[in-house]
Design a protein around this motif. Structure first.
Motif, PDB file in Angstrom:
ATOM      1  N   UNK A   1       0.696  -1.372  -0.098  1.00 21.67           N
ATOM      2  CA  UNK A   1       0.098  -0.285   0.075  1.00 21.67           C
ATOM      3  C   UNK A   1       0.900   1.124   0.096  1.00 21.67           C
ATOM      4  N   UNK A   2       2.091   1.129   0.221  1.00 22.22           N
ATOM      5  CA  UNK A   2       3.165   2.215   0.198  1.00 22.22           C
ATOM      6  C   UNK A   2       3.667   2.429  -1.359  1.00 22.22           C
ATOM      7  N   UNK A   3       3.331   1.707  -2.266  1.00 23.74           N
ATOM      8  CA  UNK A   3       4.010   1.930  -3.246  1.00 23.74           C
ATOM      9  C   UNK A   3       3.626   3.310  -4.295  1.00 23.74           C
ATOM     10  N   UNK A   4       3.995   3.575  -5.265  1.00 22.51           N
ATOM     11  CA  UNK A   4       3.679   4.597  -6.112  1.00 22.51           C
ATOM     12  C   UNK A   4       2.240   4.987  -6.047  1.00 22.51           C
TER      13      UNK A   4
ATOM     14  N   UNK B   1      15.637  17.753   2.673  1.00 21.64           N
ATOM     15  CA  UNK B   1      14.387  18.596   3.338  1.00 21.64           C
ATOM     16  C   UNK B   1      13.257  17.918   3.279  1.00 21.64           C
ATOM     17  N   UNK B   2      12.403  18.790   2.771  1.00 24.32           N
ATOM     18  CA  UNK B   2      10.774  18.188   2.705  1.00 24.32           C
ATOM     19  C   UNK B   2      10.907  17.136   2.006  1.00 24.32           C
ATOM     20  N   UNK B   3      11.310  16.702   1.049  1.00 27.71           N
ATOM     21  CA  UNK B   3      11.097  15.662   0.099  1.00 27.71           C
ATOM     22  C   UNK B   3      11.738  14.420   0.800  1.00 27.71           C
ATOM     23  N   UNK B   4      12.711  14.598   1.579  1.00 24.00           N
ATOM     24  CA  UNK B   4      13.292  13.453   2.262  1.00 24.00           C
ATOM     25  C   UNK B   4      12.425  12.944   3.728  1.00 24.00           C
ATOM     26  N   UNK B   5      11.989  14.025   4.452  1.00 24.17           N
ATOM     27  CA  UNK B   5      11.423  13.839   5.807  1.00 24.17           C
ATOM     28  C   UNK B   5      10.013  14.141   5.857  1.00 24.17           C
ATOM     29  N   UNK B   6       9.130  15.001   4.977  1.00 27.19           N
ATOM     30  CA  UNK B   6       8.286  15.560   5.143  1.00 27.19           C
ATOM     31  C   UNK B   6       6.863  15.626   4.354  1.00 27.19           C
ATOM     32  N   UNK B   7       7.215  14.332   3.433  1.00 31.75           N
ATOM     33  CA  UNK B   7       6.234  14.053   2.380  1.00 31.75           C
ATOM     34  C   UNK B   7       5.701  12.563   2.668  1.00 31.75           C
ATOM     35  N   UNK B   8       4.261  12.443   2.352  1.00 32.29           N
ATOM     36  CA  UNK B   8       4.017  10.862   2.506  1.00 32.29           C
ATOM     37  C   UNK B   8       4.646   9.830   1.614  1.00 32.29           C
ATOM     38  N   UNK B   9       4.888   8.723   2.456  1.00 35.99           N
ATOM     39  CA  UNK B   9       6.068   7.933   1.790  1.00 35.99           C
ATOM     40  C   UNK B   9       5.599   7.283   0.319  1.00 35.99           C
ATOM     41  N   UNK B  10       4.272   7.206   0.123  1.00 35.50           N
ATOM     42  CA  UNK B  10       3.580   6.804  -1.184  1.00 35.50           C
ATOM     43  C   UNK B  10       3.780   7.974  -2.180  1.00 35.50           C
ATOM     44  N   UNK B  11       4.156   8.963  -1.844  1.00 41.82           N
ATOM     45  CA  UNK B  11       4.245  10.171  -2.952  1.00 41.82           C
ATOM     46  C   UNK B  11       5.584   9.932  -3.506  1.00 41.82           C
ATOM     47  N   UNK B  12       6.649   9.802  -2.842  1.00 41.53           N
ATOM     48  CA  UNK B  12       8.179   9.486  -3.140  1.00 41.53           C
ATOM     49  C   UNK B  12       8.488   8.268  -2.855  1.00 41.53           C
ATOM     50  N   UNK B  13       8.166   7.417  -3.424  1.00 38.67           N
ATOM     51  CA  UNK B  13       8.664   5.882  -2.796  1.00 38.67           C
ATOM     52  C   UNK B  13       9.962   5.547  -3.505  1.00 38.67           C
ATOM     53  N   UNK B  14      10.460   4.472  -3.009  1.00 36.50           N
ATOM     54  CA  UNK B  14      11.722   3.672  -3.837  1.00 36.50           C
ATOM     55  C   UNK B  14      12.751   4.746  -3.629  1.00 36.50           C
ATOM     56  N   UNK B  15      12.907   5.284  -2.620  1.00 36.08           N
ATOM     57  CA  UNK B  15      14.244   6.116  -2.218  1.00 36.08           C
ATOM     58  C   UNK B  15      14.521   7.173  -3.349  1.00 36.08           C
TER      59      UNK B  15
ATOM     60  N   UNK C   1      13.691  10.365  -3.512  1.00 40.75           N
ATOM     61  CA  UNK C   1      14.361  11.724  -2.995  1.00 40.75           C
ATOM     62  C   UNK C   1      15.975  11.678  -3.140  1.00 40.75           C
ATOM     63  N   UNK C   2      16.553  10.679  -2.515  1.00 39.96           N
ATOM     64  CA  UNK C   2      17.990  10.464  -2.556  1.00 39.96           C
ATOM     65  C   UNK C   2      18.679  10.419  -3.978  1.00 39.96           C
ATOM     66  N   UNK C   3      17.781   9.370  -4.803  1.00 41.60           N
ATOM     67  CA  UNK C   3      18.214   9.199  -6.200  1.00 41.60           C
ATOM     68  C   UNK C   3      18.130  10.697  -7.007  1.00 41.60           C
ATOM     69  N   UNK C   4      17.182  11.480  -6.731  1.00 39.51           N
ATOM     70  CA  UNK C   4      16.956  12.675  -7.586  1.00 39.51           C
ATOM     71  C   UNK C   4      18.459  13.658  -7.066  1.00 39.51           C
ATOM     72  N   UNK C   5      18.593  13.611  -5.854  1.00 37.74           N
ATOM     73  CA  UNK C   5      19.677  14.257  -5.353  1.00 37.74           C
ATOM     74  C   UNK C   5      20.893  13.829  -5.901  1.00 37.74           C
ATOM     75  N   UNK C   6      21.230  12.540  -5.894  1.00 39.01           N
ATOM     76  CA  UNK C   6      22.459  12.132  -6.760  1.00 39.01           C
ATOM     77  C   UNK C   6      22.646  12.691  -8.218  1.00 39.01           C
ATOM     78  N   UNK C   7      21.391  12.600  -8.795  1.00 41.09           N
ATOM     79  CA  UNK C   7      21.399  13.125 -10.120  1.00 41.09           C
ATOM     80  C   UNK C   7      21.646  14.665 -10.182  1.00 41.09           C
ATOM     81  N   UNK C   8      20.967  15.258  -9.309  1.00 44.23           N
ATOM     82  CA  UNK C   8      21.467  16.777  -9.281  1.00 44.23           C
ATOM     83  C   UNK C   8      22.995  16.965  -9.121  1.00 44.23           C
ATOM     84  N   UNK C   9      23.402  16.105  -8.214  1.00 44.94           N
ATOM     85  CA  UNK C   9      25.159  16.433  -7.891  1.00 44.94           C
ATOM     86  C   UNK C   9      25.707  15.914  -8.989  1.00 44.94           C
TER      87      UNK C   9
END
Length: 457
Positions: free
Chosen positions: A26-29, A182-196, A198-206
């Protein structure tokens, strides 16, 4: 949680209310991506308007018809670049941005009483395609020799850092928490940004280079703003909102009485979400996205009875109608026009909340309407807003009404210091925080470029 820590005294707050596998399912995308064929069909619904009201409605100014045309013609790389040029967090914004009140509400198809083009889903199609290939679309300019400090590794801070890094500047980011995002990592429902994601997007940004992030470093504790101003060519403050508002009534520490943001953060970081204890009867006080996220996730964890209580009506809730409907379809009850009077406790634990009925007067203010009711609860989550906590009382920019004062270029009252995101706007949208960071970065770069030109003049 506050109050007693002996959970055995509160048998109705327990972990594993549902099997781990069921909860994980139930916590998938929340909204699965469009298939390649469906994306092309949807893209071809766009009229590619010349004046593009959808672009005007986007806080970051994404060329919406331009990127959709790229999808329609099979140029996914070009589509993604158009998005990321204006919003480097285009992937997460495609998932969490309230498109129904921004770009999609402006879509001319909606004005013709059709459903709008699914702009958010199309944006996700393009950005996901590029990220899956681990291809960073931008190349940094030659090194400028300048160093900028960014405080806060949320969307505002990292958007600022990325734009400055593209311009060839060296950026050092300082983050108080253990992870960036920030908010993407800690403050948004897990089913909105699942499968890590937030971290993968930051890796892409870096992938742009020129950016380093140091976690566990807090402004006003581990370093001062005065030191940053001395050691760097410019400073950007993307501090977010570190405090949580109180209910405005007497709050005795009780087991089961907790800030909703803490619950959401704990849940997002849990490898096995079934391990998070949840009550059988849960009450959430508030009317924003945090209230919706806390309530919906409480239901998914296995709470039998979850009720959101808000002091105004549905039209005044900051959570969109789509968000409200999302919670209700998951079995959450929303009660309007009631405000908490007293939290009932027994033996150090929550037992319920007494509410007073309210109404809006002619000026739209909340007033008591007469009468009270009680909701039994094992667990109560407070979601009545967050606030900015001043990290330093000396040598800090002007703060008014709990927000750092900035001009259109996101300059503060201190020379060389800029700010953006929630510490400027109050708790707001990720997409607006990204725009703040982008605007500040362009202003900083313009000043540094002008200094360089003057020095060589």
């Amino acid at each position: 949680m506050t109050g007693p820590t002996d959970a055995s005294a509160v048998p109705d707050i327990v972990a594993h209310r549902r099997p781990s596998a069921e909860i994980a399912g139930d916590f998938v995308d929340a909204h699965p991506p469009l298939s390649p064929d469906a994306a092309i069909v949807e893209a071809n619904r766009c009229y590619f308007c010349f004046d593009a009201p959808c672009t005007a409605a986007c806080p970051t100014g994404i060329d919406v018809p331009g990127f959709i045309r790229g999808i329609a013609t099979g140029n996914l790389a070009g589509a993604a670049i158009k998005i990321l040029e204006e919003n480097i967090f285009g992937g997460s914004c495609a998932r969490v941005c309230p498109t129904e009140i921004l770009c999609e509400r402006a879509c001319v198809r909606m004005k013709e009483e059709e459903r709008p083009v699914a702009i958010g889903a199309l944006q996700r199609r393009a950005t996901d395609w590029l990220m899956a290939r681990n291809r960073h679309p931008f190349v940094a300019a030659p090194a400028s020799g300048r160093r900028i400090a960014v405080v806060g590794a949320g969307p505002a801070g990292l958007a600022c850092a990325h734009r400055l890094a593209r311009a060839g500047h060296r950026v050092e980011v300082f983050e108080a928490r253990g992870k960036p995002g920030g908010l993407n990592e800690y403050g948004i429902a897990a089913y909105k940004l699942p499968d890590d994601f937030a971290r993968r997007e930051i890796d892409f940004l870096l992938g742009i280079g020129n950016i380093s992030i140091t976690t566990g470093r807090t402004l006003g504790v581990d370093f001062s703003l005065a030191r940053l101003r001395r050691d760097y060519d410019a400073v950007f403050l993307g501090l977010g909102q570190g405090g949580v508002n109180a209910l405005g009534i007497e709050e005795t520490p009780l087991f089961g009485l907790e800030d909703a943001v803490s619950f959401i953060a704990r849940l997002r970081q849990a490898p096995d979400k079934a391990e998070i204890p949840i009550g059988r009867r849960v009450v959430v006080i508030g009317g924003g996205n945090t209230a919706i996220d806390a309530a919906t996730q409480a239901r998914l964890l296995g709470a039998e009875d979850v009720t959101i209580v808000y002091r105004r009506g549905p039209a005044q809730m900051s959570a969109t109608r789509d968000e409200q409907a999302w919670a209700q379809t998951h079995g959450v009850t929303i009660r309007h026009f009631a405000t908490p009077v007293r939290v009932i406790g027994e033996e150090g634990a929550v037992r319920g909340v007494v509410f007073a009925r309210t109404r809006l007067d002619e000026q739209g203010r909340v007033v008591l309407a007469g009468g009270e009711f009680t909701l039994g609860a094992d667990q109560v989550f407070k979601a009545v807003g967050q606030r900015f906590i001043l990290p330093e009382h000396e040598d800090f920019p002007v703060v008014r009404d709990g927000r750092i004062v900035v001009d259109a270029a996101r300059r503060t009252s201190l020379a060389g210091v800029y700010a953006g995101g929630d510490c400027v706007a109050g708790v707001d949208l990720t997409v607006r925080a990204v725009q703040d960071g982008k605007i500040a970065a362009m202003a900083i770069d313009a000043v540094l470029a002008g200094e360089k030109e003057h020095a060589h003049g």
